[in-house]
Design an enzyme around this catalytic site. Structure first.
Site, PDB file in Angstrom:
ATOM      1  N   TYR A  33       0.824  -1.207   0.000  1.00  0.00           N
ATOM      2  CA  TYR A  33       0.000   0.000   0.000  1.00  0.00           C
ATOM      3  C   TYR A  33       0.855   1.253   0.000  1.00  0.00           C
ATOM      4  O   TYR A  33       2.070   1.197   0.267  1.00  0.00           O
ATOM      5  CB  TYR A  33      -0.949   0.002   1.202  1.00  0.00           C
ATOM      6  CG  TYR A  33      -0.312   0.381   2.520  1.00  0.00           C
ATOM      7  CD1 TYR A  33      -0.498   1.654   3.073  1.00  0.00           C
ATOM      8  CD2 TYR A  33       0.480  -0.523   3.231  1.00  0.00           C
ATOM      9  CE1 TYR A  33       0.088   2.007   4.282  1.00  0.00           C
ATOM     10  CE2 TYR A  33       1.057  -0.181   4.436  1.00  0.00           C
ATOM     11  CZ  TYR A  33       0.863   1.091   4.953  1.00  0.00           C
ATOM     12  OH  TYR A  33       1.447   1.444   6.149  1.00  0.00           O
ATOM     13  N   LYS A 148       6.570  -2.063   1.822  1.00  0.00           N
ATOM     14  CA  LYS A 148       5.411  -1.463   2.488  1.00  0.00           C
ATOM     15  C   LYS A 148       4.193  -2.363   2.307  1.00  0.00           C
ATOM     16  O   LYS A 148       3.298  -2.105   1.503  1.00  0.00           O
ATOM     17  CB  LYS A 148       5.151  -0.060   1.941  1.00  0.00           C
ATOM     18  CG  LYS A 148       4.231   0.786   2.826  1.00  0.00           C
ATOM     19  CD  LYS A 148       4.194   2.225   2.345  1.00  0.00           C
ATOM     20  CE  LYS A 148       3.230   3.068   3.149  1.00  0.00           C
ATOM     21  NZ  LYS A 148       3.695   3.280   4.548  1.00  0.00           N
ATOM     22  N   GLU A 180      12.098   2.232  14.297  1.00  0.00           N
ATOM     23  CA  GLU A 180      11.210   3.287  13.800  1.00  0.00           C
ATOM     24  C   GLU A 180       9.967   3.327  14.675  1.00  0.00           C
ATOM     25  O   GLU A 180       9.847   2.578  15.641  1.00  0.00           O
ATOM     26  CB  GLU A 180      10.836   3.032  12.337  1.00  0.00           C
ATOM     27  CG  GLU A 180      10.250   1.667  12.073  1.00  0.00           C
ATOM     28  CD  GLU A 180      10.146   1.331  10.586  1.00  0.00           C
ATOM     29  OE1 GLU A 180      10.260   2.232   9.747  1.00  0.00           O
ATOM     30  OE2 GLU A 180       9.940   0.141  10.274  1.00  0.00           O
ATOM     31  N   LEU A 204      11.296   1.143   7.054  1.00  0.00           N
ATOM     32  CA  LEU A 204      10.688   1.606   5.810  1.00  0.00           C
ATOM     33  C   LEU A 204      11.492   2.761   5.244  1.00  0.00           C
ATOM     34  O   LEU A 204      11.909   3.656   5.986  1.00  0.00           O
ATOM     35  CB  LEU A 204       9.246   2.062   6.074  1.00  0.00           C
ATOM     36  CG  LEU A 204       8.470   2.514   4.838  1.00  0.00           C
ATOM     37  CD1 LEU A 204       8.194   1.334   3.915  1.00  0.00           C
ATOM     38  CD2 LEU A 204       7.168   3.190   5.241  1.00  0.00           C
TER      39      LEU A 204
END
Length: 284
Positions: A33, A148, A180, A204
């Site tokens: 996504y 992702k 993260e 990411l």
């Protein structure tokens, strides 16, 4: 007003849109996504999101079913028909719907990817600056966080852990170092230096991250890409995170310890200002 959404080439009222119960995105989280922000009716960082989408699909061996040009047109049309001035466009592409549930990937000649897009209206998106409080939790996600995917159960659980602790978000810890946030890239600032974890499969490759670091460099700010611990973060002068939906957001408390004077830091606020100014100039 009922939203118009996009499903496999069709624009439909959201009440009429559907996806097969055999879709692999639903059964296996076999999907990727992207989320693109909309400001002043224009798309922010669309090019970066389109490039990362293509990379994520390639890493999973999913055929990219839509060209970048067509994808841009779909985004623009959804923004137009749903009258989005400030908000988000969500895009999801799964491997598709097979005739039954099977762990083995279906034949790509017989099963085509499922493409879904919808908008979210978020008035005041650019003006909202919320001093964030975060907690730290163990990072137990799979190793390919650079892709992702829609495997977001643990990040959702992390946000619920933060909520239960009276905080806003959670920072993930692996082998003693911060990776993260649940849905963002994270940074600390010490003696004017911006410190953030370097790119790898562990995090990411944030589109907003790349833009913010580029703008910081152009503004003559010092940047160091390296691992840091939660203790180092607690003793930093300030901290912040970046994402497509929050842009640059200051962090004022980590695991109950206030950073600096407990107010949003000057570096974070300046970077947010620069990012919004520069990104709007290039918005499509």
């Amino acid at each position: 007003m009922t939203r118009t959404v996009y499903v496999n080439g069709e624009y439909l009222p959201e009440t009429e849109a559907s996806v097969s119960i055999f879709d692999r995105g639903f059964l296996f989280a076999d999907a990727v996504y992207e989320v693109t922000s909309v400001l002043n009716g224009k798309l922010i960082d669309f090019e970066g999101h389109a490039v990362r989408l293509a990379r994520s699909l390639n890493e999973l061996g999913i055929e990219n079913p839509i060209s970048k040009e067509d994808l841009l047109e779909v985004h623009r049309e959804l923004v137009r028909v749903n009258e989005i001035d400030e908000g988000l466009v969500y895009l999801q592409i799964s491997r598709g719907a097979d005739s039954d549930r099977d762990f083995v990937f279906p034949d790509p000649e017989k099963v085509k990817p499922t493409v879904v897009l919808f908008t979210q209206n978020k008035p005041g998106l650019a003006e909202t600056v919320k001093p964030m409080k975060v907690i730290s939790i163990e990072d137990i996600r799979w190793g390919r966080r650079d892709i992702k995917t829609v495997q977001l159960l643990y990040p959702s659980m992390g946000k619920m852990m933060a909520k239960a602790a009276g905080a806003d978000d959670a920072w993930l810890i692996e082998d003693g170092f911060v990776t993260e946030g649940t849905s963002n890239n994270v940074y600390i600032v010490k003696d004017g230096k911006i410190i953030t974890r370097g790119l790898s499969n562990d995090i990411l490759h944030g589109i907003t991250r790349a833009a913010v670091l580029r703008f910081a460099e152009e503004a003559q700010m010092e940047i160091e890409e390296r691992n840091f611990t939660i203790e180092e973060a607690q003793n930093a002068d300030e901290a912040f995170f970046t994402s497509a939906s929050a842009f640059v957001m200051p962090v004022v408390e980590i695991d109950g310890k206030a950073l600096g004077d407990g107010a949003p830091g000057k570096v974070a606020l300046r970077l947010r200002e620069i990012y919004l100014d520069e990104s709007l100039k290039k918005a499509v």
